[in-house]
Design a protein around this motif. Structure first.
Motif, PDB file in Angstrom:
ATOM      1  N   GLY A  64       0.979  -1.220   0.380  1.00  0.00           N
ATOM      2  CA  GLY A  64      -0.455   0.132  -0.202  1.00  0.00           C
ATOM      3  C   GLY A  64       0.685   1.170  -0.342  1.00  0.00           C
ATOM      4  O   GLY A  64       1.869   1.401  -0.200  1.00  0.00           O
ATOM      5  N   VAL A  65      -0.079   2.275   0.269  1.00  0.00           N
ATOM      6  CA  VAL A  65       1.232   3.119  -0.187  1.00  0.00           C
ATOM      7  C   VAL A  65       0.126   4.521   1.040  1.00  0.00           C
ATOM      8  O   VAL A  65      -0.813   4.559   2.018  1.00  0.00           O
ATOM      9  CB  VAL A  65       0.494   4.070  -0.983  1.00  0.00           C
ATOM     10  CG1 VAL A  65       1.405   5.895  -0.924  1.00  0.00           C
ATOM     11  CG2 VAL A  65       1.117   3.976  -2.333  1.00  0.00           C
ATOM     12  N   SER A  93       0.720   8.394   3.407  1.00  0.00           N
ATOM     13  CA  SER A  93       0.874   9.618   3.477  1.00  0.00           C
ATOM     14  C   SER A  93      -0.205  10.427   4.998  1.00  0.00           C
ATOM     15  O   SER A  93      -0.004  11.399   4.465  1.00  0.00           O
ATOM     16  CB  SER A  93       0.103   9.766   2.111  1.00  0.00           C
ATOM     17  OG  SER A  93      -1.714   9.693   1.923  1.00  0.00           O
ATOM     18  N   ASP A  94       0.138  10.187   5.275  1.00  0.00           N
ATOM     19  CA  ASP A  94      -1.043  10.736   6.945  1.00  0.00           C
ATOM     20  C   ASP A  94      -0.057  11.536   7.153  1.00  0.00           C
ATOM     21  O   ASP A  94       1.103  11.079   7.597  1.00  0.00           O
ATOM     22  CB  ASP A  94      -1.099   9.713   7.992  1.00  0.00           C
ATOM     23  CG  ASP A  94      -1.725  10.360   9.466  1.00  0.00           C
ATOM     24  OD1 ASP A  94      -1.592  11.977   9.310  1.00  0.00           O
ATOM     25  OD2 ASP A  94      -2.987   9.662   9.740  1.00  0.00           O
ATOM     26  N   PRO A 135       5.070   4.100  -0.398  1.00  0.00           N
ATOM     27  CA  PRO A 135       4.950   3.453  -0.491  1.00  0.00           C
ATOM     28  C   PRO A 135       5.327   1.899   0.404  1.00  0.00           C
ATOM     29  O   PRO A 135       6.765   2.117   0.668  1.00  0.00           O
ATOM     30  CB  PRO A 135       5.229   3.277  -1.832  1.00  0.00           C
ATOM     31  CG  PRO A 135       5.752   4.253  -2.407  1.00  0.00           C
ATOM     32  CD  PRO A 135       6.245   4.959  -1.088  1.00  0.00           C
ATOM     33  N   GLY A 161      -5.453  -8.187  -1.268  1.00  0.00           N
ATOM     34  CA  GLY A 161      -5.700  -6.331  -1.139  1.00  0.00           C
ATOM     35  C   GLY A 161      -4.512  -5.259  -0.754  1.00  0.00           C
ATOM     36  O   GLY A 161      -3.985  -5.514  -1.247  1.00  0.00           O
ATOM     37  N   THR A 162      -4.930  -4.612  -1.618  1.00  0.00           N
ATOM     38  CA  THR A 162      -3.851  -3.141  -1.221  1.00  0.00           C
ATOM     39  C   THR A 162      -4.363  -1.894  -0.152  1.00  0.00           C
ATOM     40  O   THR A 162      -5.629  -2.199  -0.097  1.00  0.00           O
ATOM     41  CB  THR A 162      -3.901  -2.264  -2.613  1.00  0.00           C
ATOM     42  OG1 THR A 162      -4.934  -2.212  -3.006  1.00  0.00           O
ATOM     43  CG2 THR A 162      -2.765  -3.224  -3.973  1.00  0.00           C
ATOM     44  N   TYR A 163      -3.596  -1.459   0.176  1.00  0.00           N
ATOM     45  CA  TYR A 163      -4.007  -0.745   1.820  1.00  0.00           C
ATOM     46  C   TYR A 163      -3.805   0.917   1.446  1.00  0.00           C
ATOM     47  O   TYR A 163      -2.357   1.097   0.933  1.00  0.00           O
ATOM     48  CB  TYR A 163      -3.361  -1.611   3.085  1.00  0.00           C
ATOM     49  CG  TYR A 163      -3.792  -2.365   2.804  1.00  0.00           C
ATOM     50  CD1 TYR A 163      -4.772  -2.794   3.624  1.00  0.00           C
ATOM     51  CD2 TYR A 163      -3.315  -3.704   2.171  1.00  0.00           C
ATOM     52  CE1 TYR A 163      -5.775  -4.217   3.815  1.00  0.00           C
ATOM     53  CE2 TYR A 163      -4.068  -5.143   2.645  1.00  0.00           C
ATOM     54  CZ  TYR A 163      -5.467  -5.301   3.147  1.00  0.00           C
ATOM     55  OH  TYR A 163      -6.158  -6.285   3.497  1.00  0.00           O
ATOM     56  N   TRP A 164      -4.222   1.353   2.115  1.00  0.00           N
ATOM     57  CA  TRP A 164      -3.997   3.305   2.585  1.00  0.00           C
ATOM     58  C   TRP A 164      -3.808   4.193   4.119  1.00  0.00           C
ATOM     59  O   TRP A 164      -4.988   3.180   5.082  1.00  0.00           O
ATOM     60  CB  TRP A 164      -4.079   3.474   1.513  1.00  0.00           C
ATOM     61  CG  TRP A 164      -6.163   4.000   0.858  1.00  0.00           C
ATOM     62  CD1 TRP A 164      -6.703   4.799   1.454  1.00  0.00           C
ATOM     63  CD2 TRP A 164      -6.600   3.098   0.558  1.00  0.00           C
ATOM     64  NE1 TRP A 164      -7.775   3.844   0.108  1.00  0.00           N
ATOM     65  CE2 TRP A 164      -7.410   2.724  -0.398  1.00  0.00           C
ATOM     66  CE3 TRP A 164      -5.106   1.588  -0.755  1.00  0.00           C
ATOM     67  CZ2 TRP A 164      -7.826   2.114  -0.797  1.00  0.00           C
ATOM     68  CZ3 TRP A 164      -6.324   1.539  -1.841  1.00  0.00           C
ATOM     69  CH2 TRP A 164      -7.922   1.244  -1.351  1.00  0.00           C
ATOM     70  N   SER A 165      -3.628   4.727   4.380  1.00  0.00           N
ATOM     71  CA  SER A 165      -3.882   5.671   5.261  1.00  0.00           C
ATOM     72  C   SER A 165      -4.982   5.946   5.642  1.00  0.00           C
ATOM     73  O   SER A 165      -5.301   5.293   6.866  1.00  0.00           O
ATOM     74  CB  SER A 165      -2.980   6.796   6.120  1.00  0.00           C
ATOM     75  OG  SER A 165      -1.588   6.771   5.303  1.00  0.00           O
ATOM     76  N   THR A 166      -6.269   5.870   5.140  1.00  0.00           N
ATOM     77  CA  THR A 166      -7.307   6.170   5.732  1.00  0.00           C
ATOM     78  C   THR A 166      -8.284   4.904   5.151  1.00  0.00           C
ATOM     79  O   THR A 166      -9.431   4.941   5.311  1.00  0.00           O
ATOM     80  CB  THR A 166      -8.330   6.825   4.767  1.00  0.00           C
ATOM     81  OG1 THR A 166      -8.315   7.162   2.674  1.00  0.00           O
ATOM     82  CG2 THR A 166      -7.123   8.326   5.728  1.00  0.00           C
ATOM     83  N   LYS A 167      -7.875   3.630   5.017  1.00  0.00           N
ATOM     84  CA  LYS A 167      -8.877   2.457   4.928  1.00  0.00           C
ATOM     85  C   LYS A 167      -8.839   1.785   6.241  1.00  0.00           C
ATOM     86  O   LYS A 167      -7.666   1.036   6.428  1.00  0.00           O
ATOM     87  CB  LYS A 167      -8.371   2.114   3.569  1.00  0.00           C
ATOM     88  CG  LYS A 167      -8.579   0.140   3.111  1.00  0.00           C
ATOM     89  CD  LYS A 167      -7.836   0.101   1.965  1.00  0.00           C
ATOM     90  CE  LYS A 167      -9.355  -0.986   1.096  1.00  0.00           C
ATOM     91  NZ  LYS A 167      -8.575  -1.695  -0.152  1.00  0.00           N
TER      92      LYS A 167
END
Lengths: 164, 164
Positions: free
Chosen positions: A90-91, A93-94, A106, A158-164
């Protein structure tokens, strides 16, 4: 809109070091981290510099470098392992993820293809941690969140990010 | 090593605008792009500014912003669509991918949840393109490579990057 605003904002600052520099000052800074996995273990480092604590191997990306090549270099420097990247987790960016400045990172998942784990460079130590132990530790930056996402990834991809 | 080098390099430059700015000057600039899909179509824009041509909607990320929120804002500005992000396709960081400067762009895959396609802001035009047509068009930046990876993703999932 960002693109136009960013370039418009250059003019009044061009006497302070050139337009490109001021333009970039408005952006977060890219870093890259790597989860090195083998069976039910991953490699964790103990940071030598602030913010101290346990963390994933990784570091800042220089201008002109390809992200995935920097990931492999940082893994080697901090863990002594040769790593092959397999997937992107994931990425993250918080703006508060790094107390020093706003970074965007990333996170790759890779596997060791050579070497033995030994801390180096920015890592005072590096070691294998069983994934069952992740929950009971604290980590620098948002690496606990990243590692909890990684545990999800092991079950359901799956893929992930700060607000997921 | 990057981390230490970067901070060490600050000193001789600190009379030219402060250490943080010079530090950041050494890094690529983060942008974000979005593949908006519905059935067998995706949204393509025609760029108003250089480099002109067909492209994915997207833009620069400002300091203090979360990547995924900027992705949704750019999609709305350039295509008039409300978009919900579903997955991350990959991250692209080839230093030559943007003729203006070195950028690193995570690419999200999203779906429209409101609005009708209409170009706006940096997009002179925006329209639905059938995925069968992708191969026969040229695109700005490395968006052709990104879209070819997206076609792979539709068949076999996975995550992608510049040198994969």
């Amino acid at each position: 809109m960002v693109e136009q605003l960013a370039f418009n904002q250059l003019a009044p600052r061009s006497n302070r070091g050139g337009p490109i520099r001021d333009f970039m000052w408005k952006n977060p800074v890219p870093t890259v981290d790597v989860i090195i996995e083998k069976d039910d273990k991953i490699v964790i480092i103990r940071r030598k510099n602030e913010p101290k604590g346990l963390a994933l191997p990784g570091g800042f990306v220089n201008e002109g470098e390809i992200l995935e090549e920097r990931a492999i270099i940082e893994a080697k420097e901090e863990t002594s392992l040769d790593v092959e990247l397999k997937e992107l987790l994931g990425v993250y960016s918080d703006p508060k993820r790094d107390p020093r400045l706003h970074t965007i990172t990333p996170v790759f998942i890779g596997k060791p293809v050579g070497g033995h784990v030994k801390g180096g460079d920015d890592a005072a130590d590096a070691f294998w941690m069983n994934i069952d132990e992740i929950k009971s530790h604290e980590f620098a930056f948002d690496h606990k969140k990243i590692l909890m996402d990684y545990l999800k990834w092991r079950k359901q991809k799956g893929t992930y990010w700060s607000t997921k």
